[in-house]
Scaffold this active site. Structure first.
Site, PDB file in Angstrom:
ATOM      1  N   PHE A  21       0.823  -1.216   0.000  1.00  0.00           N
ATOM      2  CA  PHE A  21       0.000   0.000   0.000  1.00  0.00           C
ATOM      3  C   PHE A  21       0.857   1.266   0.000  1.00  0.00           C
ATOM      4  CE2 PHE A  21      -2.735   2.588   3.205  1.00  0.00           C
ATOM      5  CZ  PHE A  21      -3.156   3.454   2.210  1.00  0.00           C
ATOM      6  N   ILE A  22       1.573   1.498   1.065  1.00  0.00           N
ATOM      7  CA  ILE A  22       2.345   2.742   1.178  1.00  0.00           C
ATOM      8  C   ILE A  22       3.558   2.708   0.256  1.00  0.00           C
ATOM      9  CG2 ILE A  22       3.665   4.199   2.770  1.00  0.00           C
ATOM     10  CD1 ILE A  22       1.739   3.257   4.988  1.00  0.00           C
ATOM     11  N   ASP A  43      10.334  -6.421  -2.841  1.00  0.00           N
ATOM     12  CA  ASP A  43       9.097  -6.926  -2.230  1.00  0.00           C
ATOM     13  C   ASP A  43       9.050  -8.447  -2.333  1.00  0.00           C
ATOM     14  OD1 ASP A  43       6.198  -5.334  -1.565  1.00  0.00           O
ATOM     15  OD2 ASP A  43       6.079  -7.493  -1.861  1.00  0.00           O
ATOM     16  N   ALA A  97       7.053  -5.272   6.010  1.00  0.00           N
ATOM     17  CA  ALA A  97       6.830  -5.794   7.362  1.00  0.00           C
ATOM     18  C   ALA A  97       5.664  -6.755   7.325  1.00  0.00           C
ATOM     19  CB  ALA A  97       6.516  -4.663   8.348  1.00  0.00           C
ATOM     20  N   TYR A 159       2.731  -7.375  17.056  1.00  0.00           N
ATOM     21  CA  TYR A 159       3.032  -6.419  15.981  1.00  0.00           C
ATOM     22  C   TYR A 159       3.524  -5.103  16.563  1.00  0.00           C
ATOM     23  CZ  TYR A 159       2.289  -2.814  12.499  1.00  0.00           C
ATOM     24  OH  TYR A 159       2.466  -1.734  11.680  1.00  0.00           O
ATOM     25  N   LYS A 163       7.401  -3.312  16.354  1.00  0.00           N
ATOM     26  CA  LYS A 163       7.663  -1.945  15.896  1.00  0.00           C
ATOM     27  C   LYS A 163       8.340  -1.120  16.992  1.00  0.00           C
ATOM     28  CE  LYS A 163       6.156  -2.050  11.682  1.00  0.00           C
ATOM     29  NZ  LYS A 163       7.001  -1.682  10.522  1.00  0.00           N
ATOM     30  N   ASN A 189      -3.696   5.580  11.588  1.00  0.00           N
ATOM     31  CA  ASN A 189      -4.596   4.787  10.729  1.00  0.00           C
ATOM     32  C   ASN A 189      -4.602   5.344   9.307  1.00  0.00           C
ATOM     33  OD1 ASN A 189      -5.557   4.138  13.565  1.00  0.00           O
ATOM     34  ND2 ASN A 189      -6.805   2.739  12.343  1.00  0.00           N
ATOM     35  N   LYS A 198      -4.802  -5.164   0.537  1.00  0.00           N
ATOM     36  CA  LYS A 198      -4.605  -5.521   1.935  1.00  0.00           C
ATOM     37  C   LYS A 198      -5.736  -6.392   2.464  1.00  0.00           C
ATOM     38  CE  LYS A 198      -2.993  -2.661   4.946  1.00  0.00           C
ATOM     39  NZ  LYS A 198      -2.865  -1.525   5.871  1.00  0.00           N
ATOM     40  N   PHE A 221     -18.131  -2.231  15.353  1.00  0.00           N
ATOM     41  CA  PHE A 221     -18.098  -2.673  16.750  1.00  0.00           C
ATOM     42  C   PHE A 221     -18.882  -1.668  17.589  1.00  0.00           C
ATOM     43  CE2 PHE A 221     -13.740  -4.677  15.767  1.00  0.00           C
ATOM     44  CZ  PHE A 221     -14.347  -5.874  15.403  1.00  0.00           C
TER      45      PHE A 221
END
Length: 333
Positions: A21-22, A43, A97, A159, A163, A189, A198, A221
């Site tokens: 994505f980024i 990648d 990652a 995770y 980091k 986010n 993703k 939620f």
């Protein structure tokens, strides 16, 4: 939108996770605004392996790079850094990652996110490259917001811990050598173009938009009042690019600097997509972050980073892509 004006002609740029994505957004940014730069993507790309959650073990997808014309290297962070260790890079943007917050393999997470980062740093140091890497707001866990660097760094999952270990390592390096060109960016986010692959880990903005278009109903939620710092992809690219000219190495927050609720997203989407129903369901995740908000004061001071997109502006910009994804990917199924 071009964020820096220094000439990057003939500079060598490596983007790990460049099919994600980024990473893909970064690759295409440099290709468009600095066409004389030599951009290389590293990648793993996805295969047929999945985590127990059902999410792919790699989120890199070739379709994110259909418009990219630079070099592509296929490699795993753990096994294949030898492919780049003798290459001369001026800038390394480390986006690769395991970013699935539901992945529970602690050993694999730390090997991929932390140990590989240490090895990549050593390559950058030996080659004299500036290393700009992706950290995460997951380092803060459920600590009270606003989230400030060095405060409340108590991650709730492996995770976030992986980091945080990257950031701890970076801080130790910088304590010994403040001139080391090393910058960590704690993403909050992030949402926007090229996140579709993703899957279940894509932003709630994309997921809710597609649910609304397909079912005229979305699920949240209980009771949609959780607060997040939602930051548009173009602001994240801005932060990465401005890090090249940072006034000081270090770890910085990258967010919008404000917290908004999931109910806010719903109301904004309704303005663009029409009315739809909202169903509130129980949250099964004990490590769920209920409130994140980036303190971006240091990012503003040392990166000259100022968010340019409010949640309303970011979603409005993103809507045509959400509709396109629905028409070509969801409805076509």
């Amino acid at each position: 939108m071009k964020y820096i004006y220094d000439d990057l002609a003939d500079k060598n740029i490596l983007i790990t996770g460049g099919a994600g994505f980024i990473g893909s957004n970064l690759a295409l940014y440099f290709q468009k605004h600095h066409p004389q730069a030599n951009v290389c993507v590293f990648d793993k790309f996805r295969d047929d392996t999945y985590f127990p959650s059902g999410n792919p073990t790699s989120l890199g997808h070739f379709k994110n790079l259909l418009e990219f014309h630079g070099e592509v290297i296929v490699g795993d962070l753990i096994k294949d850094l030898d492919k780049i260790k003798n290459r001369d890079f001026d800038y390394i943007f480390h986006q690769a990652a395991i970013s699935d917050t539901t992945a529970m393999d602690q050993k694999l997470m730390l090997e991929t996110n932390f140990e590989a980062f240490v090895n990549l740093y050593e390559i950058a140091r030996q080659r004299g490259a500036m290393l700009i890497y992706a950290s995460s707001a997951g380092t803060y866990g459920n600590s009270p917001a606003p989230n400030s660097l060095g405060v409340g760094e108590v991650p709730e999952n492996i995770y976030g811990y992986s980091k945080l270990q990257m950031d701890v390592f970076a801080r130790k390096i910088l304590e010994r050598d403040s001139q080391t060109p090393l910058i960590g960016l704690r993403y909050f986010n992030v949402y926007g173009e090229r996140e579709f692959y993703k899957g279940k880990t894509a932003s709630m903005i994309l997921q809710l938009g597609l649910q609304a278009l397909e079912h005229k109903k979305v699920r949240l939620f209980k009771h949609g009042e959780q607060l997040r710092d939602f930051v548009y992809i173009k602001d994240v690219i801005q932060a990465n690019v401005k890090a090249i000219e940072a006034r000081a190495s270090g770890v910085y927050n990258v967010g919008a600097g404000v917290a908004r609720s999931f109910n806010d997203i719903v109301e904004i989407l309704k303005k663009h997509l029409g009315d739809f129903e909202v169903e509130y369901i129980d949250n099964p995740y004990v490590f769920y972050q209920n409130h994140t908000q980036a303190d971006i004061s240091l990012s503003e001071e040392f990166l000259s980073y100022t968010p340019r997109f409010s949640l309303e502006q970011g979603i409005e910009s993103y809507i045509p892509e959400i509709v396109r994804i629905f028409e070509t990917q969801v409805r076509a199924r």
